[in-house]
Design a protein around this motif. Structure first.
Motif, mmCIF file in Angstrom:
data_model
loop_
_atom_site.group_PDB
_atom_site.id
_atom_site.type_symbol
_atom_site.label_atom_id
_atom_site.label_comp_id
_atom_site.label_asym_id
_atom_site.label_seq_id
_atom_site.Cartn_x
_atom_site.Cartn_y
_atom_site.Cartn_z
ATOM 1 N N PRO A 130 0.816 -1.219 0.000
ATOM 2 C CA PRO A 130 0.000 0.000 0.000
ATOM 3 C C PRO A 130 0.847 1.264 0.000
ATOM 4 O O PRO A 130 0.354 2.342 -0.329
ATOM 5 C CB PRO A 130 -0.810 -0.103 1.300
ATOM 6 N N PHE A 131 2.128 1.159 0.370
ATOM 7 C CA PHE A 131 2.998 2.334 0.362
ATOM 8 C C PHE A 131 3.441 2.719 -1.048
ATOM 9 O O PHE A 131 3.897 3.833 -1.266
ATOM 10 C CB PHE A 131 4.219 2.120 1.262
ATOM 11 N N ILE A 132 3.325 1.825 -2.002
ATOM 12 C CA ILE A 132 3.729 2.149 -3.377
ATOM 13 C C ILE A 132 2.885 3.299 -3.925
ATOM 14 O O ILE A 132 3.442 4.306 -4.365
ATOM 15 C CB ILE A 132 3.707 0.888 -4.271
ATOM 16 N N PRO A 133 1.546 3.221 -3.881
ATOM 17 C CA PRO A 133 0.774 4.393 -4.316
ATOM 18 C C PRO A 133 0.881 5.569 -3.331
ATOM 19 O O PRO A 133 0.869 6.734 -3.743
ATOM 20 C CB PRO A 133 -0.659 3.884 -4.426
ATOM 21 N N LEU A 134 1.012 5.274 -2.038
ATOM 22 C CA LEU A 134 1.132 6.333 -1.032
ATOM 23 C C LEU A 134 2.358 7.204 -1.310
ATOM 24 O O LEU A 134 2.305 8.431 -1.173
ATOM 25 C CB LEU A 134 1.224 5.711 0.366
ATOM 26 N N LEU A 135 3.455 6.592 -1.746
ATOM 27 C CA LEU A 135 4.676 7.326 -2.084
ATOM 28 C C LEU A 135 4.691 7.767 -3.554
ATOM 29 O O LEU A 135 5.701 8.252 -4.046
ATOM 30 C CB LEU A 135 5.917 6.476 -1.777
ATOM 31 N N GLN A 136 3.562 7.568 -4.224
ATOM 32 C CA GLN A 136 3.365 7.994 -5.614
ATOM 33 C C GLN A 136 4.344 7.343 -6.587
ATOM 34 O O GLN A 136 4.785 7.961 -7.556
ATOM 35 C CB GLN A 136 3.396 9.518 -5.725
ATOM 36 N N VAL A 137 4.687 6.085 -6.319
ATOM 37 C CA VAL A 137 5.524 5.324 -7.244
ATOM 38 C C VAL A 137 4.683 4.900 -8.440
ATOM 39 O O VAL A 137 5.069 5.075 -9.588
ATOM 40 C CB VAL A 137 6.150 4.096 -6.546
ATOM 41 N N ASN A 138 3.506 4.339 -8.165
ATOM 42 C CA ASN A 138 2.510 4.007 -9.183
ATOM 43 C C ASN A 138 1.189 3.759 -8.465
ATOM 44 O O ASN A 138 1.144 3.678 -7.239
ATOM 45 C CB ASN A 138 2.943 2.825 -10.062
ATOM 46 N N GLU A 139 0.134 3.652 -9.234
ATOM 47 C CA GLU A 139 -1.198 3.449 -8.648
ATOM 48 C C GLU A 139 -1.531 1.979 -8.413
ATOM 49 O O GLU A 139 -2.454 1.674 -7.667
ATOM 50 C CB GLU A 139 -2.260 4.082 -9.540
ATOM 51 N N ASP A 199 13.996 8.400 9.679
ATOM 52 C CA ASP A 199 14.069 7.820 11.018
ATOM 53 C C ASP A 199 13.489 6.415 11.062
ATOM 54 O O ASP A 199 13.217 5.878 12.143
ATOM 55 C CB ASP A 199 13.335 8.708 12.024
ATOM 56 N N LEU A 200 13.300 5.797 9.898
ATOM 57 C CA LEU A 200 12.702 4.476 9.815
ATOM 58 C C LEU A 200 13.420 3.493 10.740
ATOM 59 O O LEU A 200 14.639 3.409 10.739
ATOM 60 C CB LEU A 200 12.794 3.969 8.363
ATOM 61 N N HIS A 201 12.619 2.821 11.548
ATOM 62 C CA HIS A 201 13.137 1.781 12.437
ATOM 63 C C HIS A 201 12.031 0.749 12.627
ATOM 64 O O HIS A 201 10.900 1.107 12.961
ATOM 65 C CB HIS A 201 13.546 2.357 13.797
ATOM 66 N N PHE A 202 12.352 -0.508 12.379
ATOM 67 C CA PHE A 202 11.397 -1.594 12.521
ATOM 68 C C PHE A 202 11.643 -2.325 13.836
ATOM 69 O O PHE A 202 12.786 -2.484 14.259
ATOM 70 C CB PHE A 202 11.537 -2.615 11.383
ATOM 71 N N THR A 203 10.547 -2.790 14.453
ATOM 72 C CA THR A 203 10.627 -3.625 15.651
ATOM 73 C C THR A 203 9.934 -4.944 15.350
ATOM 74 O O THR A 203 8.734 -4.962 15.055
ATOM 75 C CB THR A 203 9.953 -2.930 16.856
ATOM 76 N N LEU A 204 10.683 -6.020 15.415
ATOM 77 C CA LEU A 204 10.151 -7.348 15.124
ATOM 78 C C LEU A 204 9.284 -7.844 16.275
ATOM 79 O O LEU A 204 9.660 -7.752 17.439
ATOM 80 C CB LEU A 204 11.310 -8.324 14.891
ATOM 81 N N THR A 226 6.537 -3.653 13.857
ATOM 82 C CA THR A 226 6.118 -2.253 13.865
ATOM 83 C C THR A 226 6.949 -1.537 12.820
ATOM 84 O O THR A 226 8.175 -1.650 12.791
ATOM 85 C CB THR A 226 6.323 -1.612 15.253
ATOM 86 N N SER A 227 6.258 -0.797 11.961
ATOM 87 C CA SER A 227 6.867 -0.135 10.814
ATOM 88 C C SER A 227 6.930 1.375 11.050
ATOM 89 O O SER A 227 6.943 1.825 12.195
ATOM 90 C CB SER A 227 6.037 -0.472 9.563
ATOM 91 N N VAL A 228 6.927 2.141 9.971
ATOM 92 C CA VAL A 228 7.029 3.600 10.038
ATOM 93 C C VAL A 228 5.835 4.207 10.770
ATOM 94 O O VAL A 228 4.718 3.704 10.691
ATOM 95 C CB VAL A 228 7.174 4.232 8.637
ATOM 96 N N ASN A 229 6.110 5.264 11.493
ATOM 97 C CA ASN A 229 5.080 6.002 12.233
ATOM 98 C C ASN A 229 4.263 5.109 13.169
ATOM 99 O O ASN A 229 3.085 5.355 13.406
ATOM 100 C CB ASN A 229 4.148 6.750 11.274
ATOM 101 N N GLY A 230 4.883 4.046 13.683
ATOM 102 C CA GLY A 230 4.218 3.171 14.640
ATOM 103 C C GLY A 230 3.165 2.255 14.051
ATOM 104 O O GLY A 230 2.423 1.611 14.797
ATOM 105 N N ARG A 231 3.073 2.168 12.725
ATOM 106 C CA ARG A 231 2.085 1.292 12.102
ATOM 107 C C ARG A 231 2.487 -0.165 12.268
ATOM 108 O O ARG A 231 3.645 -0.519 12.077
ATOM 109 C CB ARG A 231 1.974 1.584 10.603
#
Length: 120
Positions: free
Chosen positions: A39-48, A71-76, A91-96
């Protein structure tokens, strides 16, 4: 069939590469002909379509992601094992919260990936 040990090794190595922002180490986990859905591909405007195909396209997408989220940091949290597949829950970017399904080839590299995130 993949063992728990193999899945955990892949997941920990993958998380470490992302947390180091080491693009080459990240890309080492993927095949040349990888098909990657997020879902980040369209969010970052790479493609739809939400899909990139091939390691070079994936590299451009990851470069954009790392630049957008410096500041990307993942928590497994968990690793789930399947038949030539694994799921990494983290846990991904922005706590998602995120879960990625990796279909691996015979060399243990991801040939197809499906990313899932909690969305705001």
């Amino acid at each position: 069939m993949m063992t728990s040990e193999q899945a955990n090794h892949f997941a920990n190595d993958w998380i470490t590469a992302f947390n180091a922002h080491d693009l080459e180490a990240i890309l080492a986990h993927y095949t040349e002909d990888v098909v990657f859905y997020s879902p980040f591909i369209p969010l970052l405007q790479v493609n739809e379509s939400g899909c990139v195909t091939g390691k070079q396209a994936l590299k451009r997408y990851f470069q954009l992601g790392l630049a957008t989220y410096p500041d990307l940091h993942f928590t497994l949290h968990h690793v789930f094992v399947g038949i030539n597949t694994l799921v990494i829950h983290y846990t991904s970017v922005n706590g998602r919260l995120a879960s990625e399904v990796f279909q691996l080839d015979e060399d243990g590299k991801a040939r197809q990936v499906f990313c899932h995130y909690t969305m705001p």
